[in-house]
Scaffold this motif. Structure first.
Motif, short mmCIF file in Angstrom:
data_model
loop_
_atom_site.label_atom_id
_atom_site.label_comp_id
_atom_site.label_asym_id
_atom_site.label_seq_id
_atom_site.Cartn_x
_atom_site.Cartn_y
_atom_site.Cartn_z
N PRO A 95 -24.33 31.59 82.94
CA PRO A 95 -25.02 30.32 83.23
C PRO A 95 -25.36 29.52 81.98
O PRO A 95 -25.31 28.29 82.00
N THR A 96 -25.72 30.20 80.89
CA THR A 96 -26.03 29.47 79.66
C THR A 96 -24.82 28.71 79.15
O THR A 96 -24.92 27.53 78.77
N CYS A 97 -23.66 29.35 79.17
CA CYS A 97 -22.44 28.68 78.73
C CYS A 97 -22.05 27.55 79.67
O CYS A 97 -21.63 26.46 79.22
N LEU A 98 -22.21 27.75 80.97
CA LEU A 98 -21.84 26.72 81.93
C LEU A 98 -22.76 25.50 81.84
O LEU A 98 -22.29 24.35 81.92
N ILE A 99 -24.04 25.72 81.67
CA ILE A 99 -24.97 24.60 81.54
C ILE A 99 -24.62 23.75 80.33
O ILE A 99 -24.55 22.51 80.40
N SER A 100 -24.39 24.40 79.21
CA SER A 100 -24.03 23.67 78.00
C SER A 100 -22.70 22.94 78.18
O SER A 100 -22.55 21.78 77.79
N LEU A 101 -21.74 23.61 78.81
CA LEU A 101 -20.42 23.01 79.01
C LEU A 101 -20.50 21.79 79.92
O LEU A 101 -19.93 20.73 79.61
N PHE A 102 -21.22 21.91 81.05
CA PHE A 102 -21.30 20.80 81.99
C PHE A 102 -22.02 19.60 81.39
O PHE A 102 -21.63 18.45 81.64
N CYS A 103 -23.06 19.84 80.62
CA CYS A 103 -23.80 18.74 80.01
C CYS A 103 -22.94 17.99 79.00
O CYS A 103 -22.86 16.76 79.00
N VAL A 104 -22.29 18.72 78.10
CA VAL A 104 -21.44 18.08 77.10
C VAL A 104 -20.24 17.42 77.77
O VAL A 104 -19.83 16.31 77.40
N TRP A 105 -19.68 18.07 78.77
CA TRP A 105 -18.53 17.52 79.48
C TRP A 105 -18.87 16.21 80.17
O TRP A 105 -18.07 15.27 80.20
N LEU A 106 -20.07 16.12 80.73
CA LEU A 106 -20.47 14.89 81.40
C LEU A 106 -20.54 13.73 80.41
O LEU A 106 -20.09 12.62 80.70
N ILE A 107 -21.10 13.98 79.26
CA ILE A 107 -21.19 12.92 78.25
C ILE A 107 -19.79 12.47 77.84
O ILE A 107 -19.51 11.27 77.71
N LEU A 108 -18.90 13.42 77.62
CA LEU A 108 -17.52 13.07 77.24
C LEU A 108 -16.80 12.31 78.35
O LEU A 108 -16.03 11.38 78.08
N ARG A 109 -17.05 12.67 79.61
CA ARG A 109 -16.41 11.98 80.73
C ARG A 109 -16.90 10.54 80.83
O ARG A 109 -16.11 9.63 81.13
N VAL A 110 -18.18 10.33 80.59
CA VAL A 110 -18.72 8.96 80.64
C VAL A 110 -18.08 8.12 79.54
O VAL A 110 -17.66 6.97 79.77
N ILE A 111 -17.98 8.66 78.34
CA ILE A 111 -17.36 7.92 77.23
C ILE A 111 -15.89 7.64 77.53
O ILE A 111 -15.40 6.52 77.31
N ALA A 112 -15.18 8.65 78.03
CA ALA A 112 -13.76 8.47 78.34
C ALA A 112 -13.56 7.44 79.44
O ALA A 112 -12.61 6.64 79.40
N HIS A 113 -14.45 7.45 80.44
CA HIS A 113 -14.33 6.48 81.53
C HIS A 113 -14.54 5.06 81.02
O HIS A 113 -13.82 4.14 81.41
N LYS A 114 -15.50 4.87 80.14
CA LYS A 114 -15.75 3.54 79.59
C LYS A 114 -14.54 3.04 78.80
O LYS A 114 -14.18 1.87 78.86
N ARG A 115 -13.93 3.94 78.04
CA ARG A 115 -12.76 3.53 77.28
C ARG A 115 -11.55 3.26 78.18
O ARG A 115 -10.75 2.35 77.91
N ARG A 116 -11.42 4.02 79.25
CA ARG A 116 -10.28 3.87 80.12
C ARG A 116 -10.31 2.53 80.86
O ARG A 116 -9.28 1.91 81.10
N VAL A 117 -11.50 2.09 81.23
CA VAL A 117 -11.61 0.80 81.92
C VAL A 117 -11.82 -0.34 80.95
O VAL A 117 -12.14 -1.46 81.33
#
Length: 247
Positions: A113-135
């Protein structure tokens, strides 16, 4: 009678401490993943069926499975408990002498769970940035600052409290006596500060709680505009009630 009462207390202490910690860490894990659904797959949670499948059922599983698991492990595991009421967790239940079970608990309620929480949080930030760049929209860090701070704060909190236990546990796979004193004196205790601190970290990122435009009500005085501070552009309670009854 005294010995029986002490044994019941020790069993309940182990059960509530361990099961509630497991429930909290897995609820936080699912909440970290659910943010992705709410932001990028909002249609999945609009319908009642979607809310049941992707919100209520995962929460129910996160509650039920750790409790069922620890009920079986603490109350029905085939071994004889020897408790010491002056020790942490009364010296642990007898299942703790099974190395395979201890390793499984450490992986399921610590490492994964510790690894998943860290992964999901960082992944969400990266997805938001990637989405902004894609559009092809300009990234406004001021707009995403609140979410970024909250996610990184929660992720850092879990890493700070759980990472030492995980690291020492990994080292002890090769060196069984490594970090015994540190783990007994400190690490067994600090991980239980995590459920206490997480709500305060979440609340500290809510600007509404820290803004100056708040209305404070004196509970011992009559509720009028003269006895409130903060926003003065709102009508008092009596006026609002009269407006409602006229509609």
């Amino acid at each position: 009678m005294g010995q029986a009462s002490s044994s019941i207390f020790c069993l309940l202490w182990n059960f509530f401490a361990l099961s509630n910690y497991a429930v909290g860490v897995w609820i936080m894990t699912w909440a970290s993943f659910e943010r992705h659904l709410l932001i990028f797959h909002e249609r999945l949670t609009i319908t009642s069926r979607g809310r049941i499948l992707y919100h209520y059922i995962p929460l129910l599983v996160s509650f039920a499975l750790p409790w069922i698991y620890y009920v079986i492990l603490i109350f029905f595991y085939p071994c004889t408990n020897t408790f010491y009421p002056t020790f942490l967790f009364c010296g642990w239940c007898c299942y703790a002498y099974n190395d395979q079970l201890v390793f499984f608990n450490w992986m399921m309620f610590g490492v994964i769970p510790t690894c998943l929480i860290s992964l999901f949080c960082v992944w969400l930030i990266l997805r938001v940035i990637a989405h902004k760049r894609r559009v092809q929209q300009r990234i406004n860090w001021r707009q995403h600052r609140r979410m970024t701070i909250q996610l990184l704060s929660i992720s850092s909190l879990y890493i700070f409290f759980d990472a030492p236990t995980v690291i020492i546990g990994l080292v002890r796979l090769g060196l069984p006596t490594f970090g015994n004193e540190i783990q007994i004196l400190y690490l067994f205790y600090i991980v239980y500060l995590l459920p206490i601190l997480v709500p305060f970290v979440c609340l500290s990122t809510l600007r509404e709680l820290w803004s100056g435009k708040q209305t404070q009500i004196h509970p011992t005085r009559q509720f009028t505009q003269n006895h409130t501070t903060g926003r003065t552009d709102q009508p008092d309670l009596r006026t609002r009630f009269q407006q409602i009854t006229k509609v």
